[in-house]
Structure formats: C-alpha cells, structure tokens
Scaffold this motif. Structure first.
Motif, PDB file in Angstrom:
ATOM      1  N   GLN A  37      -4.543  35.842 -13.649  1.00 48.11           N
ATOM      2  CA  GLN A  37      -3.603  36.791 -13.036  1.00 48.11           C
ATOM      3  C   GLN A  37      -2.290  36.819 -13.831  1.00 48.11           C
ATOM      4  N   VAL A  38      -1.808  35.622 -14.238  1.00 47.07           N
ATOM      5  CA  VAL A  38      -0.598  35.540 -15.069  1.00 47.07           C
ATOM      6  C   VAL A  38      -0.849  36.227 -16.411  1.00 47.07           C
ATOM      7  N   TYR A  39      -2.040  35.993 -16.983  1.00 51.60           N
ATOM      8  CA  TYR A  39      -2.398  36.633 -18.260  1.00 51.60           C
ATOM      9  C   TYR A  39      -2.287  38.154 -18.129  1.00 51.60           C
ATOM     10  N   GLU A  52      12.539  42.664 -30.001  1.00 51.70           N
ATOM     11  CA  GLU A  52      12.932  42.616 -31.420  1.00 51.70           C
ATOM     12  C   GLU A  52      11.724  42.481 -32.346  1.00 51.70           C
ATOM     13  N   GLY A  53      10.528  42.805 -31.814  1.00 49.88           N
ATOM     14  CA  GLY A  53       9.338  42.773 -32.658  1.00 49.88           C
ATOM     15  C   GLY A  53       8.895  41.389 -33.075  1.00 49.88           C
ATOM     16  N   LYS A  54       9.222  40.359 -32.296  1.00 44.00           N
ATOM     17  CA  LYS A  54       8.848  38.981 -32.635  1.00 44.00           C
ATOM     18  C   LYS A  54       7.598  38.563 -31.859  1.00 44.00           C
ATOM     19  N   TRP A  55       6.685  37.874 -32.566  1.00 47.04           N
ATOM     20  CA  TRP A  55       5.494  37.335 -31.903  1.00 47.04           C
ATOM     21  C   TRP A  55       5.882  36.073 -31.138  1.00 47.04           C
ATOM     22  N   VAL A  56       5.409  35.967 -29.893  1.00 48.76           N
ATOM     23  CA  VAL A  56       5.719  34.805 -29.050  1.00 48.76           C
ATOM     24  C   VAL A  56       4.413  34.268 -28.476  1.00 48.76           C
ATOM     25  N   GLU A  57       4.215  32.930 -28.589  1.00 50.86           N
ATOM     26  CA  GLU A  57       3.036  32.311 -27.991  1.00 50.86           C
ATOM     27  C   GLU A  57       3.333  31.967 -26.536  1.00 50.86           C
ATOM     28  N   VAL A  58       2.402  32.329 -25.648  1.00 50.72           N
ATOM     29  CA  VAL A  58       2.545  32.008 -24.224  1.00 50.72           C
ATOM     30  C   VAL A  58       1.363  31.134 -23.820  1.00 50.72           C
ATOM     31  N   GLN A  59       1.670  29.983 -23.221  1.00 52.60           N
ATOM     32  CA  GLN A  59       0.629  29.062 -22.743  1.00 52.60           C
ATOM     33  C   GLN A  59       0.634  29.090 -21.220  1.00 52.60           C
ATOM     34  N   TYR A  75       3.916  42.881 -22.357  1.00 52.42           N
ATOM     35  CA  TYR A  75       4.069  42.714 -23.805  1.00 52.42           C
ATOM     36  C   TYR A  75       2.713  42.894 -24.484  1.00 52.42           C
ATOM     37  N   LEU A  76       2.718  43.551 -25.654  1.00 49.10           N
ATOM     38  CA  LEU A  76       1.483  43.840 -26.384  1.00 49.10           C
ATOM     39  C   LEU A  76       0.845  42.550 -26.891  1.00 49.10           C
ATOM     40  N   PRO A  77      -0.435  42.249 -26.509  1.00 49.00           N
ATOM     41  CA  PRO A  77      -1.072  41.005 -26.976  1.00 49.00           C
ATOM     42  C   PRO A  77      -1.723  41.178 -28.356  1.00 49.00           C
ATOM     43  N   ASN A  78      -1.877  40.052 -29.065  1.00 47.86           N
ATOM     44  CA  ASN A  78      -2.651  40.005 -30.312  1.00 47.86           C
ATOM     45  C   ASN A  78      -4.023  39.441 -29.960  1.00 47.86           C
ATOM     46  N   PRO A  79      -5.076  40.289 -29.917  1.00 48.02           N
ATOM     47  CA  PRO A  79      -6.389  39.807 -29.447  1.00 48.02           C
ATOM     48  C   PRO A  79      -6.980  38.708 -30.323  1.00 48.02           C
ATOM     49  N   LYS A  80      -6.577  38.645 -31.588  1.00 45.87           N
ATOM     50  CA  LYS A  80      -7.108  37.622 -32.494  1.00 45.87           C
ATOM     51  C   LYS A  80      -6.547  36.240 -32.180  1.00 45.87           C
ATOM     52  N   ARG A  81      -5.470  36.198 -31.414  1.00 44.60           N
ATOM     53  CA  ARG A  81      -4.817  34.911 -31.135  1.00 44.60           C
ATOM     54  C   ARG A  81      -5.062  34.435 -29.703  1.00 44.60           C
ATOM     55  N   LEU A  82      -6.067  34.985 -29.017  1.00 42.87           N
ATOM     56  CA  LEU A  82      -6.397  34.512 -27.675  1.00 42.87           C
ATOM     57  C   LEU A  82      -7.214  33.230 -27.774  1.00 42.87           C
ATOM     58  N   ARG A  83      -6.797  32.168 -27.077  1.00 42.57           N
ATOM     59  CA  ARG A  83      -7.529  30.902 -27.043  1.00 42.57           C
ATOM     60  C   ARG A  83      -7.839  30.564 -25.583  1.00 42.57           C
ATOM     61  N   LYS A 130     -11.715  21.706 -23.875  1.00 42.15           N
ATOM     62  CA  LYS A 130     -11.990  20.865 -25.045  1.00 42.15           C
ATOM     63  C   LYS A 130     -12.633  19.555 -24.585  1.00 42.15           C
ATOM     64  N   SER A 131     -13.255  18.852 -25.549  1.00 43.79           N
ATOM     65  CA  SER A 131     -13.945  17.611 -25.181  1.00 43.79           C
ATOM     66  C   SER A 131     -12.985  16.528 -24.715  1.00 43.79           C
ATOM     67  N   ASN A 132     -11.688  16.668 -25.058  1.00 46.64           N
ATOM     68  CA  ASN A 132     -10.722  15.665 -24.598  1.00 46.64           C
ATOM     69  C   ASN A 132     -10.119  16.030 -23.239  1.00 46.64           C
ATOM     70  N   GLY A 133     -10.681  17.068 -22.579  1.00 45.14           N
ATOM     71  CA  GLY A 133     -10.217  17.427 -21.246  1.00 45.14           C
ATOM     72  C   GLY A 133      -9.142  18.495 -21.217  1.00 45.14           C
ATOM     73  N   TYR A 134      -8.667  18.941 -22.386  1.00 45.02           N
ATOM     74  CA  TYR A 134      -7.569  19.918 -22.462  1.00 45.02           C
ATOM     75  C   TYR A 134      -8.017  21.265 -21.904  1.00 45.02           C
ATOM     76  N   GLU A 135      -7.221  21.807 -20.963  1.00 46.41           N
ATOM     77  CA  GLU A 135      -7.475  23.127 -20.390  1.00 46.41           C
ATOM     78  C   GLU A 135      -6.190  23.936 -20.465  1.00 46.41           C
ATOM     79  N   SER A 136      -6.293  25.157 -20.963  1.00 50.12           N
ATOM     80  CA  SER A 136      -5.121  26.019 -21.044  1.00 50.12           C
ATOM     81  C   SER A 136      -5.555  27.379 -21.544  1.00 50.12           C
ATOM     82  N   LEU A 137      -4.700  28.380 -21.345  1.00 50.66           N
ATOM     83  CA  LEU A 137      -4.947  29.722 -21.851  1.00 50.66           C
ATOM     84  C   LEU A 137      -3.789  30.058 -22.783  1.00 50.66           C
ATOM     85  N   HIS A 138      -4.079  30.298 -24.063  1.00 50.56           N
ATOM     86  CA  HIS A 138      -3.033  30.594 -25.042  1.00 50.56           C
ATOM     87  C   HIS A 138      -3.138  32.054 -25.467  1.00 50.56           C
ATOM     88  N   ILE A 139      -2.039  32.769 -25.393  1.00 53.86           N
ATOM     89  CA  ILE A 139      -2.008  34.146 -25.897  1.00 53.86           C
ATOM     90  C   ILE A 139      -0.759  34.327 -26.756  1.00 53.86           C
TER      91      ILE A 139
END
Length: 736
Positions: free
Chosen positions: A296-298, A335-342, A305-313, A320-329
């Motif tokens: 829902q947050v995604y 100002e036309g800057k790319w921003v990572e949102v976790q 903001y316009l997403p970069n589909p190639k950078r969706l994780r 991950k096998s170490n238990g890591y869970e998250s959604l990265h976009i």
C-alpha cells in the motif's frame, strides 16, 4: 586493592560505566547469582595478577565488556552470550575449567566459551588470522551460530579501539582482515549496521585522506541534504496519515565506504554521486497485514513520484536467506534526483539492524532453514577442498553475490548465487545428479548445461547414466560446491584412465614379445615432447596418440640402442652426472626476520632457491613457519597482492662457515659434447663450488642442460655465470 594496579585510572572509569550499561541492557535475562559469582571470580583473578593484554595493549576485561555491550545492544543477544564473552579469557588462560563454568552457569555458557576458546587459539600468536585457518574457524562457527555473532562483534570492537594505536602494521593487518573476511560474513548474516561500520573503519585506516575527504563533504552538504529529505517526505507523510497507516520515516545517509565505492566504480568525484541517501518508511503493522500495508505504501509513493522499474527489489515475497525482508524502490524526486525508498515494518527493521539474532527471536527457534543450508554447503566445500586458498577465494566471492530463487517441478525452492547455471543447480540438489546431468527443461523449454538461471525459473534436470564430468564444465559453473566436486571427479577419472593406458601398453608389448624397459620408455616419452609421464599416458587414453605407433617407435629406439651400444656419441644427449654432496641443513645462518627477530623457524623456498646475498622476504605459511623467498621470485607479485598481511621483512645479516646452497642453472648451447666438457671443467676449477648434478637433452642441434651447483653466496654465483657465458657455443645461461 591489588586490582587497582591492573587497571589504569581511565580504565577504572570505563569499567564502572560499562558495568552499569551492561546491567541495564541484560539485567532482566541474568539469573539471581550471575553477577555476584562473576564479580567474585574476576576480583580473584585480578588479585592474582590479572589477565594478559593483547597485541595493542588492551585490557581484556574492558575489551570483553565492550564486546558484550555491542552483542547486547546492537545484536540483541542475552545471558549465555554475555557471560560467555566475560568468562572465556579466564578459561583460555587456565584460571578456570569448562567443567567449573558448566557447573556454575550451565551448559549453554560453557558451549559458547568452548567455541570462543578454540577461535582464540588461532589468534594466540598474532592479532590477525591466516586465510587458511579461516577454514577451521568457519567449521567451528557452524557448531553454534552464537559464536560467529560474538566474534564479529569482537572484531567491530577491536576496530573501534585501535584508532589511536601507534602499532600501524598490526592495525593495517586487523583492518584488512575485518574488511575481507568479517565484513562479508556480517553482510551475509544480515548485520548490515556492523558490516557498514567495519567497511568505514577499514577505509579510515587504509585510505585515510579519502575517508576524511568524503566525511568533510558530507558534513558540508548536511544542511542541504536535510532540507531535500524534508521536502521529499512531507507530502508522503500526509498521504500515509490520510490512509490511516501507523509509521515513522527517516532519511539515512549512505555509509562513507558505500560512497567511496560508487566514486570508484563510476569514476566520478563526490559531487557526481547522486544517491547519497535513502528514505526509510517503517510501518507499525500486525504480522498478518505486513505485506499488504507495505505494498500500500509502495502504491502511494509511486503515485507521487515516478519509479524506476529496473531498481525494484522485492524481498517481501521471497526473503533473503539471512532473514532480510524489505521492499526497495528508486523514484524520481524533486529537482530530478533519484531517491531510494525502503519500505518495511518494525519487525523487518529490527531483523535488518540486528540480523539473525532478531530473526530467531521472532521465529521462536534457534536456527533458520536457509542459513543452515548455507552453512552446511560451506562446511562440505571446505572439508572436501583440495586447495584451502581456492576454496576461501570462492567462498568470499559467494558471500558478495546476490541470490536467485529457482523452483523444482514439485515447487521446492532453492537459493543460488546470481549467475548460477543449470549444472550448478544439479549439483545443489545432489552430487550424483550433477555428475550425470546432460541438460534441463527450464520453464518448459530444453536448455543446455551452461544456461544461466533467473529468479522464478522452474527447472527440471535431465540426466544420463553414461554422462561423466568434463573439464570444460569448470568454465561455466559458479558455485563452490560444483567446482569442488567436478575437480574431484576429474582427478579420479584421470587416475583411472592413466592406469588403464599403462596396463594396455604393457599388455600389448608382452603380446608382441617385446621386452619392457622403463628407461627406454622414459627416453622415448621425453623425446616425443611430453612434460610428464602422466601427460603421455593421458594422451594414449584420449587416443590423441596412437598406441601402435608408440610401440613401433619404442621397438625402433630399443633396436638402435642395442646396435650402437659401443658407439661414442658426440651429441650431448642424455649426458648426466650425479654427485653426492653434503646436504645438511645449517640453521645457524643469521637471517634477521621482521623486527630483528632471530632464531625463528624458517625454510628456503624451493620455487626460487634464495641464497646468501639475495634480496629476500618472508612469507608466513599455513603451518606457522616462515618460507624465505627472493624478492624477484616468480610468485612474489601474487603473494604480495593477495596476502599482504602474511609478508614479513627479512635480510641476511651473517652466515655460517661452510654453508652452501643448491642452485639450478639452465644452459642452452650448440649440441657438442666438448662444450659440456668445458663447462664442467670451469666449475671444477672454482673454489668452494661443487657440481652436484648435470642433465642434458638435445633437440634440433641444440642442447638444453640443467646444472645443480652448491655455492655459498650470490657474488660467487654471478662470477660463475659470467665465466660459463664466455664458453664458445653457449647461447644462454639463466638461474632457475
């Protein structure tokens, strides 16, 4: 009180502050008498003279308390781990036995101490550990995962404390080990905060100017960065609140090491790195609604903001096998800057910060399936590896690779490193399936062994009983297990083929009533240009050399040798001399190693045969001894680049009387027995130089000779080489 002489004034202040902090962090998990018994035991040890300090002069009690604070505060571990840290030095130094610890504190504490003591034994002679011994270290870790978490925390603490140490060389060694061995291990275990700290401190100690350059730039741009983050998250916050979500948000600046890596990879200055920070949205969600609310947050963020589909994780659907869970976009901000949102929940964030310890706590178990599989694969690879360093290199590569998730036709999920092939997958399922794999059906289509797999692929392995491992398989497998198993199989196949070829040759000679003579066959093998006997038999097995042709040539050579037995050859072919010489090892050479240390166990390396007068260096071996190499040794460059922390300084300071070293010279010249006679004559006339052996081969009018002489220093060797070069017909003289 006696312990006052053991602690400095500053250390006493530290001790009380750390004690209070540790009690606050773990007091609720300690048992009734734990503190009293621990305090009484440490007081007695201090009264008896304390515990030895490490290579940096650190007080072990203070150091262990600092590590215990990290373990409790940043990883979330409790009683058994903290008591294990505080008591292991006492057991290691023989002041208390494991049986006494088990009786007083329980089996859990004793088990952790057993693992820590074993690891400390590897560090007993040096503040760093050799990569070869890291194999044993991992096998120890695999028995109790708490030990690995403690040792990573201990390494973080050591890296923090040595910043002001004057011991630059040891600090550099510790930093390199932390970066190349412990940081990737912390990363794999999900300890991202500690991993980043190890990497930043490594950069600080090894690239001091670059570290402070980036740090100053970050400080200078902090106000502008904070304004941008605030402008970015304000409209998102309003939308999330309107949707009725419970959350908090924060902007996180990327680590200094991460920025340095981007500058290096992109070949740009600090100003050219656009994604200096990431925005984190952390939801307070019940576990059954976590995925729904994260997506829902995604949806809300990507609407704004316009997403970069190639950078969706997406590590929500398959963690991950170490238990890591998250959604990265990654989205295009103002100002036309790319921003990572976790996007993650409180539970996911704690696992991301504190790694597996938090994951276990939420799961309510002591292990985690994916991690157990990973550890078992490492244990199997390391136990079966022929080459420890090769296995270690491959293991380090595996740690840094991303993962792909592959399904069997039945729906079983397997995790593989990115770039893994069909053949890697076959070996992951079972070794025998890998040996007999001939291809696969991936998503319903037939593919070859070398087909690279992608996340989500459904793979059905095809096998054949007649299939056997091939050498070219090593060119495209990526997992350490597959590589190790293929090498083992190839060695076994080659050994069997060589034996069959040898037996076939001897049987056919016997059938044709030809006498088998080992010496004649060896001369024929050498004449045919084979470097080793194994290569010769392998060519027979591969049928690249015709067996009947070999028998004909062998018979012809045997006939000629019989006919010409009495003829004196003018060629230098097969001219051999062997002299018995005194090869006693003289250990009283004065070889000064590192910081004027003498009497250290060393050996002269066979690959370059250093002698008195050569510029040399020492290399610490697996067994703990030192090999002395020439500075121009053909292996020197690789040793210095791969293992700089194992190089020690060495120089000749004197020599024992009568000490001589075996040196091999390679001589090429015109094929004339007279030239060889002149060379041996020159050597025999030299004082204190003995000719130990000479072996000559001739080919196309030239002879190639290997001479071994006993000489006592470089000046006499250089003089001898100059004299041999003056012999008419000698074209080349080189030291082996």
């Amino acid at each position: 009180m006696e312990q006052s002489t053991y602690f400095t004034a500053g250390e006493r202040q530290q001790l009380f502050a750390l004690y209070k902090k540790l009690l606050k962090l773990s007091g609720d998990t300690l048992q009734k008498d734990d503190c009293r018994k621990l305090k009484a035991l440490l007081t007695r040890i201090m009264a008896e003279g304390g515990l030895p300090r490490n290579a940096f002069g650190m007080n072990p009690v203070i150091k262990d308390m600092q590590t215990a604070v990290i373990v409790a505060e940043e990883i979330g571990m409790r009683r058994a781990s903290i008591l294990g840290i505080m008591l292991h030095e006492i057991v290691k130094c023989g002041r208390c036995t494991l049986a006494e610890i088990e009786h007083a504190y329980g089996k859990d504490v004793a088990a952790i101490i057993r693992g820590l003591v074993r690891i400390n034994e590897l560090y007993s002679k040096s503040p760093t550990i050799e990569s070869e011994n890291f194999r044993n270290l991992l096998l120890s870790f695999a028995e109790d995962m708490r030990v690995i978490l403690i040792i990573i925390a201990d390494r973080v603490n050591l890296m923090r404390q040595i910043k002001d140490s004057p011991n630059d060389k040891e600090r550099l060694q510790v930093a390199n080990e932390a970066y190349f061995l412990y940081a990737p291990l912390a990363h794999k275990l999900g300890l991202y905060k500690l991993k980043s700290e190890l990497e930043d401190l490594w950069l600080k100690y090894t690239h001091h100017d670059m570290y402070y350059h980036i740090k100053e730039k970050l400080n200078a741009t902090k106000a502008a960065r904070d304004r941008y983050i605030d402008n970015f998250i304000t409209p998102i916050r309003k939308k999330l609140e309107a949707a009725g979500l419970h959350f908090h948000m924060k902007g996180r600046t990327k680590s200094i090491h991460s920025i340095y890596q981007k500058m290096k990879k992109q070949g740009c200055p600090f100003e050219g790195v656009y994604d200096l920070f990431a925005i984190r949205v952390i939801l307070d969600s019940p576990q059954e609604r976590e995925k729904q609310e994260c997506w829902q947050v995604y949806s809300i963020v990507t609407d704004m903001y316009l997403p970069n589909p190639k950078r969706l994780r997406d590590w929500l659907s398959v963690p991950k096998s170490n238990g890591y869970e998250s959604l990265h976009i990654t989205v295009m901000g103002p100002e036309g800057k790319w921003v990572e949102v976790q996007i993650r929940t409180e539970r996911m964030d704690e696992i991301a910060e504190k790694g597996l310890a938090a994951h276990w706590r939420y799961k309510g178990i002591k292990g985690e399936t994916g991690l157990d599989e990973w550890l078992n694969s490492i244990r199997e690879t390391l136990e079966n590896a022929d080459n420890d360093m090769e296995a270690m290199d491959q293991f380090k590569l595996d740690l840094y690779k991303d993962e792909v998730f592959v399904f069997t036709p039945k729906g079983d999920l397997y995790k593989l490193p990115q770039g893994a092939t069909v053949l890697d997958f076959a070996f992951t399922i079972h070794t025998n399936l890998g040996y007999h794999c001939i291809g696969a059906r991936v998503n319903g289509k037939n593919v070859q062994l070398r087909q690279v797999l992608n996340s989500g692929d459904q793979v059905e392995i095809a096998s054949s009983a007649t299939q056997t491992p091939k050498r070219d398989w090593l060119n495209f497998v990526t997992t350490s297990k597959a590589r190790t198993k293929i090498r083992q199989a190839l060695k076994e196949i080659a050994a069997r083929q060589t034996q069959f070829a040898r037996e076939d040759l001897e049987r056919k000679l016997k059938n044709r009533k030809i006498d088998y003579d080992e010496a004649t066959l060896m001369r024929l093998i050498r004449k045919l240009g084979f470097k080793t006997v194994t290569d010769f038999y392998q060519s027979l097995a591969d049928q690249t050399t015709d067996l009947n042709s070999i028998i004909d040539k062998y018979q012809e050579m045997q006939r000629k040798e019989t006919e010409n037995a009495e003829v004196v050859y003018r060629s230098a072919e097969n001219y051999n001399i062997q002299h018995d010489t005194d090869l006693r090892e003289f250990k009283d050479d004065v070889l000064v190693i590192d910081r004027n240390l003498k009497g250290i166990d060393f050996n002269l390396a066979k690959c370059c045969n250093p002698i008195y007068g050569d510029e040399v260096f020492g290399f610490v071996t697996i067994s703990g001894g030192i090999k002395i190499h020439r500075c121009d040794c053909p292996n020197a460059t690789e040793m210095r680049s791969r293992f700089p922390y194992r190089i020690v300084r060495a120089r000749w300071a004197g020599k024992s009387q009568g000490k001589q070293y075996p040196i091999t010279l390679r001589i090429v010249g015109h094929d004339d027995i007279g030239i060889v006679t002149n060379i041996t004559s020159i050597i025999n006339k030299e004082n204190n130089i003995l000719l130990r052996s000479i072996s000559i081969d001739s080919h196309d009018g030239l002879f190639s000779g290997m001479l071994t002489v006993m000489v006592d220093d470089t000046s006499k060797l250089e003089s001898l080489i100059k004299k041999i070069r003056t012999v008419k017909g000698v074209k080349q003289v080189n030291r082996g």
